[in-house]
Design an enzyme around this catalytic site. Structure first.
Site, mmCIF file in Angstrom:
data_model
loop_
_atom_site.group_PDB
_atom_site.id
_atom_site.type_symbol
_atom_site.label_atom_id
_atom_site.label_comp_id
_atom_site.label_asym_id
_atom_site.label_seq_id
_atom_site.Cartn_x
_atom_site.Cartn_y
_atom_site.Cartn_z
ATOM 1 N N ASN A 9 37.123 16.729 38.132
ATOM 2 C CA ASN A 9 36.733 17.363 36.867
ATOM 3 C C ASN A 9 37.540 18.657 36.742
ATOM 4 O O ASN A 9 37.200 19.657 37.359
ATOM 5 C CB ASN A 9 35.223 17.654 36.909
ATOM 6 C CG ASN A 9 34.753 18.415 35.688
ATOM 7 O OD1 ASN A 9 35.495 18.578 34.711
ATOM 8 N ND2 ASN A 9 33.510 18.889 35.728
ATOM 9 N N TRP A 10 38.616 18.579 35.962
ATOM 10 C CA TRP A 10 39.517 19.743 35.865
ATOM 11 C C TRP A 10 38.922 20.864 35.027
ATOM 12 O O TRP A 10 39.466 21.953 34.987
ATOM 13 C CB TRP A 10 40.857 19.324 35.244
ATOM 14 C CG TRP A 10 41.659 18.362 36.054
ATOM 15 C CD1 TRP A 10 41.290 17.696 37.187
ATOM 16 C CD2 TRP A 10 43.013 17.948 35.782
ATOM 17 N NE1 TRP A 10 42.309 16.892 37.635
ATOM 18 C CE2 TRP A 10 43.377 17.030 36.789
ATOM 19 C CE3 TRP A 10 43.943 18.255 34.778
ATOM 20 C CZ2 TRP A 10 44.641 16.427 36.826
ATOM 21 C CZ3 TRP A 10 45.192 17.649 34.816
ATOM 22 C CH2 TRP A 10 45.535 16.749 35.836
ATOM 23 N N LYS A 11 37.847 20.583 34.318
ATOM 24 C CA LYS A 11 37.251 21.563 33.387
ATOM 25 C C LYS A 11 38.340 22.077 32.444
ATOM 26 O O LYS A 11 39.214 21.311 32.046
ATOM 27 C CB LYS A 11 36.539 22.667 34.167
ATOM 28 C CG LYS A 11 35.563 22.062 35.187
ATOM 29 C CD LYS A 11 34.599 23.018 35.786
ATOM 30 C CE LYS A 11 33.710 22.265 36.772
ATOM 31 N NZ LYS A 11 32.694 23.101 37.387
ATOM 32 N N HIS A 100 27.138 17.041 32.100
ATOM 33 C CA HIS A 100 27.461 18.074 33.092
ATOM 34 C C HIS A 100 26.598 19.310 32.835
ATOM 35 O O HIS A 100 26.317 19.648 31.693
ATOM 36 C CB HIS A 100 28.957 18.427 33.004
ATOM 37 C CG HIS A 100 29.390 19.266 34.163
ATOM 38 N ND1 HIS A 100 29.151 20.621 34.220
ATOM 39 C CD2 HIS A 100 30.020 18.937 35.315
ATOM 40 C CE1 HIS A 100 29.626 21.086 35.369
ATOM 41 N NE2 HIS A 100 30.157 20.096 36.057
ATOM 42 N N GLU A 102 27.243 22.333 32.858
ATOM 43 C CA GLU A 102 27.857 23.345 31.984
ATOM 44 C C GLU A 102 27.685 22.961 30.513
ATOM 45 O O GLU A 102 27.531 23.828 29.656
ATOM 46 C CB GLU A 102 29.346 23.521 32.351
ATOM 47 C CG GLU A 102 29.492 24.265 33.673
ATOM 48 C CD GLU A 102 30.771 23.965 34.440
ATOM 49 O OE1 GLU A 102 31.702 23.391 33.870
ATOM 50 O OE2 GLU A 102 30.812 24.314 35.639
ATOM 51 N N GLU A 172 24.566 16.786 41.040
ATOM 52 C CA GLU A 172 25.232 18.080 41.171
ATOM 53 C C GLU A 172 24.197 19.198 41.114
ATOM 54 O O GLU A 172 23.786 19.611 40.023
ATOM 55 C CB GLU A 172 26.231 18.281 40.031
ATOM 56 C CG GLU A 172 27.357 17.280 40.012
ATOM 57 C CD GLU A 172 28.587 17.856 39.312
ATOM 58 O OE1 GLU A 172 29.650 17.907 39.939
ATOM 59 O OE2 GLU A 172 28.472 18.271 38.148
ATOM 60 N N GLY A 178 30.722 25.493 41.721
ATOM 61 C CA GLY A 178 31.631 26.626 41.601
ATOM 62 C C GLY A 178 31.189 27.860 42.372
ATOM 63 O O GLY A 178 31.743 28.938 42.182
ATOM 64 N N SER A 218 30.879 22.278 44.853
ATOM 65 C CA SER A 218 31.662 22.866 45.945
ATOM 66 C C SER A 218 32.018 21.854 47.035
ATOM 67 O O SER A 218 32.085 22.204 48.214
ATOM 68 C CB SER A 218 30.955 24.094 46.539
ATOM 69 O OG SER A 218 30.783 25.079 45.546
ATOM 70 N N GLY A 239 35.258 19.706 41.265
ATOM 71 C CA GLY A 239 35.769 20.661 40.289
ATOM 72 C C GLY A 239 36.964 21.413 40.859
ATOM 73 O O GLY A 239 38.093 20.920 40.862
ATOM 74 N N GLY A 240 36.725 22.602 41.379
ATOM 75 C CA GLY A 240 37.805 23.490 41.850
ATOM 76 C C GLY A 240 38.822 22.799 42.747
ATOM 77 O O GLY A 240 40.040 22.984 42.583
#
Ligand code: PGA
Length: 263
Positions: A9-11, A100, A102, A172, A178, A218, A239-240
């Site tokens: 998930n590159w956001k 998600h 977010e 999640e 994050g 994470s 993600g990251g």
């Protein structure tokens, strides 16, 4: 049998040239893991403007596919700034992330809207990666199991069995996204086993045994192997660590090394 799945998930990250080189680097760097009977798959979920390019890059791959991070339920219409599931499917994507935290938190998406998105995605042949998970306050209050149960009951559990089987669940915990805090393997396994039990209660043991339940929050190159060794963790929503080729390749390697029920 369940294959491990790793979704990146590159956001809201990467411009066009950066995105293209990231995909190429990951595909080339994981070549030795792309065996004919390998029990893993990976999905790139870049920002919308890169979905078509990613889908083109992966179109001949047996291991990689492309997805989007969100969709609007209507096929078309006066929804300024939105992109429909139909448009995402037309670009050659195979997955879409829905629900998600977010999106729930910053864009106030509720269960009713998420169910509409699920139905739209499924109607267009996309496989939803549906996210659920508790906040820190909910975990501290010990309510995480019932929170996740309610999130699923109001959304994916309202689908019919055939539609549900096209969905992937991503657990999640919001407090781990994050933040560098990861759920312990015990916490992850406990929740994943619980989700599988809920699926069994709603759709039966065969569907539960085939459903993919990813962990996100994470998850990185150092902890992926231990998380993926949990019997009910079928991969990760990353993600990251999906933004760096070396890290994502290590996570794919961890998935390949823990094929779960696939072999
Ligand atoms: P993270 O994000 O890996 O950066 O914690 C995961 C996600 O939000 O899907």
């Amino acid at each position: 049998m369940r294959k491990k799945l790793v979704a990146g998930n590159w956001k809201m990250n990467k411009n066009h040239p950066e995105g293209i080189s990231l995909v190429k680097e990951i595909m080339a760097g994981s070549e030795s893991l792309q065996k004919e009977n390998a029990c893993w798959e990976a999905v790139f979920c870049p920002p919308y403007f890169l979905v078509q390019a990613c889908a083109d890059l992966v179109k001949d791959s047996a291991h990689f596919s492309a997805g989007a991070q969100n969709c609007h339920p209507a096929d078309q219409g006066a929804f300024t700034g939105e992109i429909s599931a139909r448009m995402i499917a037309d670009m050659g994507a195979s997955n879409v992330i829905i629900g998600h935290s977010e999106r729930r938190q910053y864009f106030h998406e509720d269960d009713v809207f998420l169910l509409e998105k699920l139905n739209a995605a499924l109607r267009c042949g996309l496989k939803p990666i549906f996210c659920c998970g508790e906040t820190l306050m909910e975990r501290e209050a010990g309510t995480q199991l019932s929170v996740v149960e309610q999130q699923l009951a109001a959304t994916v559990f309202r689908l019919d069995p055939a539609a549900f089987q096209s969905c992937v669940i991503a657990y999640e915990p919001v407090w781990a996204i994050g933040t560098g805090l990861t759920a312990s393997t015990e916490q992850a396994q406990e929740m994943h086993a619980y989700i599988r039990k809920l699926i069994e209660g709603r759709f039966g043991s065969e569907v539960a045994g085939q459903s993919l339940i990813l962990y996100g929050g994470s998850c990185n190159a150092s902890n992926a192997a231990s998380l993926f060794s949990c019997p009910d963790v079928d991969g990760g929503l990353i993600g990251g660590a999906s933004l760096k080729a070396a890290d994502f390749i290590s996570i794919i390697a961890a998935a390949a090394a823990h094929p779960g029920g696939c072999q």
